[in-house]
Write an enzyme that holds these catalytic residues in place. Sequence first.
Site, PDB file in Angstrom:
ATOM      1  N   LEU A 125      13.299 -22.645  10.818  1.00  0.00           N
ATOM      2  CA  LEU A 125      12.017 -22.141  11.298  1.00  0.00           C
ATOM      3  C   LEU A 125      11.347 -21.484  10.106  1.00  0.00           C
ATOM      4  O   LEU A 125      12.005 -20.793   9.322  1.00  0.00           O
ATOM      5  CB  LEU A 125      12.208 -21.102  12.414  1.00  0.00           C
ATOM      6  CG  LEU A 125      12.841 -21.593  13.722  1.00  0.00           C
ATOM      7  CD1 LEU A 125      13.082 -20.411  14.655  1.00  0.00           C
ATOM      8  CD2 LEU A 125      11.975 -22.636  14.399  1.00  0.00           C
ATOM      9  N   ASP A 126      10.032 -21.686   9.953  1.00  0.00           N
ATOM     10  CA  ASP A 126       9.375 -21.058   8.808  1.00  0.00           C
ATOM     11  C   ASP A 126       9.308 -19.544   9.005  1.00  0.00           C
ATOM     12  O   ASP A 126       9.604 -19.017  10.074  1.00  0.00           O
ATOM     13  CB  ASP A 126       8.001 -21.679   8.532  1.00  0.00           C
ATOM     14  CG  ASP A 126       6.978 -21.407   9.632  1.00  0.00           C
ATOM     15  OD1 ASP A 126       7.090 -20.381  10.316  1.00  0.00           O
ATOM     16  OD2 ASP A 126       6.056 -22.221   9.792  1.00  0.00           O
ATOM     17  N   ALA A 127       8.949 -18.853   7.950  1.00  0.00           N
ATOM     18  CA  ALA A 127       9.001 -17.385   7.978  1.00  0.00           C
ATOM     19  C   ALA A 127       8.136 -16.801   9.081  1.00  0.00           C
ATOM     20  O   ALA A 127       8.481 -15.768   9.669  1.00  0.00           O
ATOM     21  CB  ALA A 127       8.587 -16.830   6.616  1.00  0.00           C
ATOM     22  N   THR A 129       7.414 -18.167  11.981  1.00  0.00           N
ATOM     23  CA  THR A 129       7.802 -18.599  13.317  1.00  0.00           C
ATOM     24  C   THR A 129       8.965 -17.755  13.828  1.00  0.00           C
ATOM     25  O   THR A 129       9.900 -17.458  13.099  1.00  0.00           O
ATOM     26  CB  THR A 129       8.195 -20.087  13.322  1.00  0.00           C
ATOM     27  OG1 THR A 129       7.073 -20.862  12.878  1.00  0.00           O
ATOM     28  CG2 THR A 129       8.586 -20.545  14.711  1.00  0.00           C
ATOM     29  N   LEU A 274       9.031 -25.194  11.302  1.00  0.00           N
ATOM     30  CA  LEU A 274       7.920 -25.479  12.207  1.00  0.00           C
ATOM     31  C   LEU A 274       6.915 -24.355  12.208  1.00  0.00           C
ATOM     32  O   LEU A 274       7.263 -23.208  12.009  1.00  0.00           O
ATOM     33  CB  LEU A 274       8.459 -25.674  13.629  1.00  0.00           C
ATOM     34  CG  LEU A 274       9.332 -26.927  13.795  1.00  0.00           C
ATOM     35  CD1 LEU A 274       9.990 -26.895  15.146  1.00  0.00           C
ATOM     36  CD2 LEU A 274       8.498 -28.173  13.655  1.00  0.00           C
TER      37      LEU A 274
END
Length: 274
Positions: A125-127, A129, A274
């Site tokens: 998961l991106d930072a 998210t 995401l």
Amino acid sequence: MTDDAGFEPPLWEQLAEKNSHLHQGTRLQKVLASTGWGSRRVCEELIAEERVTVNGEVAILGRRVDPDNDTVEVDGAPIGVRPGLVYYLLNKPRGVVTTSKDTHGRPTVIELVPQEPRVFSVGRLDADTEGLLLLTNDGDLANRIAHPSHGVEKEYLAQVDGGTVSPGGIRTLRDGVELEDGVTAPARVSQPQPGTLRLTIHEGRNRQVRRMCEAVGHTVTRLVRTRIGPLSDTSLKPGDWRELTAAERREMIETIASTTRPAADSTSQYDSPL
């Protein structure tokens, strides 16, 4: 059985020679039961139904396995039988990255769970998210969960700007969105309230949910993953984690076994941020 002189070897020597050709280790039904697949009787039924394989071979009752080295699968999905395997469900906070180390000094998900045994995140998961992330040291299961050919669903709540998403926009998200790396697979999409979308996808392209929403004219302002396959937990606060139960591990394995998708789906770049 006799030797060259016509004498029959002692019974213990005969048994030792016979057993040397058999698989050594722990009985398979005991190993399955220890991983949460039910009583030994239930596990014996699984074996009798030829649903269990060991190292790619259909197992039979009485089969023994070496948990450290053998690969056990039920219905084609791997069962983690090695000692010391752990499975953590984490509610990742915003601003935390999923890499093991960060050159910019940002906090990582690895710092939020026990340091031993060493684990890694299943997908990313991106930072920015938030939400559920699975961490484990079971590489076989992790690969099956993350890869789109197995169709494990991920559900997200996305807050978007621009107000209510139009019926046409919702329809486009459901049917597939044209992105620079190809058309997305159909998604399940609803709008519980204006400007909030619930999306369920099985792909995991780079920043996919954000790019899908941008493609229909809405920038995501907050993104939370609420479910991974059968795994969900609304009681976990941001930064908190817990171990999966044996039942949850079994549910995940059953999900993988039942949702394998055609190989054509496997061309996607799977479970990127995401």
